[in-house]
Design an enzyme around this catalytic site. Structure first.
Site, PDB file in Angstrom:
ATOM      1  CE  LYS A  14     -24.059  16.328 -20.901  1.00  0.00           C
ATOM      2  NZ  LYS A  14     -24.762  15.166 -21.410  1.00  0.00           N
ATOM      3  NE  ARG A  66     -27.549   8.458 -18.190  1.00  0.00           N
ATOM      4  CZ  ARG A  66     -27.930   9.293 -19.150  1.00  0.00           C
ATOM      5  NH1 ARG A  66     -27.585   9.065 -20.396  1.00  0.00           N
ATOM      6  NH2 ARG A  66     -28.605  10.368 -18.853  1.00  0.00           N
ATOM      7  NE  ARG A 120     -32.229  24.224 -19.273  1.00  0.00           N
ATOM      8  CZ  ARG A 120     -31.561  23.130 -19.596  1.00  0.00           C
ATOM      9  NH1 ARG A 120     -30.341  23.225 -20.089  1.00  0.00           N
ATOM     10  NH2 ARG A 120     -32.091  21.947 -19.439  1.00  0.00           N
ATOM     11  NE  ARG A 176     -35.789  20.464 -20.245  1.00  0.00           N
ATOM     12  CZ  ARG A 176     -34.691  19.763 -20.505  1.00  0.00           C
ATOM     13  NH1 ARG A 176     -33.924  20.105 -21.529  1.00  0.00           N
ATOM     14  NH2 ARG A 176     -34.333  18.754 -19.761  1.00  0.00           N
ATOM     15  NE  ARG A 202     -32.793  17.275 -15.305  1.00  0.00           N
ATOM     16  CZ  ARG A 202     -32.788  18.404 -16.013  1.00  0.00           C
ATOM     17  NH1 ARG A 202     -33.476  19.450 -15.607  1.00  0.00           N
ATOM     18  NH2 ARG A 202     -32.091  18.482 -17.120  1.00  0.00           N
TER      19      ARG A 202
HETATM   20  P1  AMP Z   1     -30.319  11.962 -21.469  1.00  0.00           P
HETATM   21  O1  AMP Z   1     -30.937  12.805 -22.547  1.00  0.00           O
HETATM   22  O2  AMP Z   1     -28.874  11.609 -21.744  1.00  0.00           O
HETATM   23  O3  AMP Z   1     -30.505  12.527 -20.081  1.00  0.00           O
HETATM   24  O4  AMP Z   1     -31.100  10.553 -21.496  1.00  0.00           O
HETATM   25  C1  AMP Z   1     -32.490  10.468 -21.309  1.00  0.00           C
HETATM   26  C2  AMP Z   1     -32.870   9.078 -20.807  1.00  0.00           C
HETATM   27  O5  AMP Z   1     -32.478   8.088 -21.765  1.00  0.00           O
HETATM   28  C3  AMP Z   1     -32.196   8.651 -19.505  1.00  0.00           C
HETATM   29  O6  AMP Z   1     -32.876   9.116 -18.363  1.00  0.00           O
HETATM   30  C4  AMP Z   1     -32.254   7.129 -19.607  1.00  0.00           C
HETATM   31  O7  AMP Z   1     -33.555   6.646 -19.313  1.00  0.00           O
HETATM   32  C5  AMP Z   1     -32.003   6.903 -21.095  1.00  0.00           C
HETATM   33  N1  AMP Z   1     -30.565   6.750 -21.399  1.00  0.00           N
HETATM   34  C6  AMP Z   1     -29.787   7.560 -22.173  1.00  0.00           C
HETATM   35  N2  AMP Z   1     -28.534   7.084 -22.251  1.00  0.00           N
HETATM   36  C7  AMP Z   1     -28.515   5.951 -21.525  1.00  0.00           C
HETATM   37  C8  AMP Z   1     -27.486   4.996 -21.185  1.00  0.00           C
HETATM   38  N3  AMP Z   1     -26.222   5.110 -21.636  1.00  0.00           N
HETATM   39  N4  AMP Z   1     -27.844   3.950 -20.401  1.00  0.00           N
HETATM   40  C9  AMP Z   1     -29.101   3.788 -19.936  1.00  0.00           C
HETATM   41  N5  AMP Z   1     -30.102   4.655 -20.198  1.00  0.00           N
HETATM   42  C10 AMP Z   1     -29.823   5.732 -20.979  1.00  0.00           C
END
Ligand code: AMP
Length: 219
Positions: free
Chosen positions: A13, A88, A127, A160, A171
């Site tokens: 992505k 989300r 990775r 990581r 995940r």
């Molecule tokens: P990501 O890098 O997109 O996996 O986001 C990391 C963390 O940020 C997630 O595990 C959530 O805790 C928070 N987060 C990011 N985007 C959202 C969203 N649209 N709604 C709620 N929490 C979010």
């Protein structure tokens, strides 16, 4: 061009978002990146979001909707964007539709990258990231003679903590649970496009671009 990009961890992505931003000259708006920056800068938003992020939970809808509203109204998003990490929840998706309507803009489509689970586990567990420049490499890009050296800057490569097989499985489960209802929400309004993310990077990009161009043409 206004696009929402879905894809599980390891689906490519990030790579596809970057290619699309270059192709259409639009910004990549990642809520995860915005929140991490806010946490790093200890802003009021960051202080609120940190507790949820640290425990792997979603930040409450009202905080996220407020954040995206601000971004969409800004100069940065004026000519289009790729939204990554938002929405989300169906609540967020509905709020986003309302924002689009009030800003008189239209979502072009929701692109979802599909990659088989075994392939995701393989990609993520193989990775490595550079501790110095932050670049991410898959196994084929790492030198067999220097498996721990960054091919770009020579910095030390590391895996990581959340790229171990058990965490990757967790995940993925979280991602699938989160996106199931959202995908149905966008399918109902004919805005959802699934792309085979198992293909080679350039082929995935070409497929997305050709679909986007077709959708832009007047019927
Ligand atoms: P990501 O890098 O997109 O996996 O986001 C990391 C963390 O940020 C997630 O595990 C959530 O805790 C928070 N987060 C990011 N985007 C959202 C969203 N649209 N709604 C709620 N929490 C979010």
């Amino acid at each position: 061009m206004r696009i929402i990009l879905f894809g599980p961890p390891g689906s490519g992505k990030g790579t596809q978002a970057k290619l699309l931003c270059d192709e259409f000259n639009i910004p990549h708006i990642s809520t995860g990146d915005l929140l991490r920056a806010a946490v790093g800068n200890k802003t009021p938003l960051g202080i609120k979001a940190k507790q949820y992020m640290n425990t792997g939970n979603l930040v409450p809808d009202e905080i996220m909707i407020g954040l995206i509203h601000e971004v969409l109204e800004s100069e940065r998003a004026k000519n289009g964007f790729i939204l990554d990490g938002f929405p989300r929840t169906v609540n967020q998706a509905k709020a986003l539709d309302e924002m689009f309507a009030s800003l008189k803009i239209q979502l072009d489509c929701v692109i979802s990258l599909r990659v088989e689970h075994d392939e995701i586990t393989r990609r993520l567990t193989e990775r490595k990231s550079c501790s110095s420049c932050g670049r991410i490499y898959n196994a084929s890009q790492i030198s067999e003679d220097h498996p721990n050296a960054c091919p770009y800057c020579g910095g030390e490569l590391f895996q990581r903590k959340d790229d171990t097989p058990e965490t990757v499985r967790h995940r993925l489960e979280v991602y699938l649970k989160e996106t199931k209802t959202l995908k149905n929400f966008y399918r109902q309004s004919n805005r959802f496009i699934q792309i085979d993310g198992m293909q080679e990077i350039g082929k995935v990009h070409d497929t997305i671009v050709s679909i986007l161009h077709k959708r832009r043409q007047p019927a």
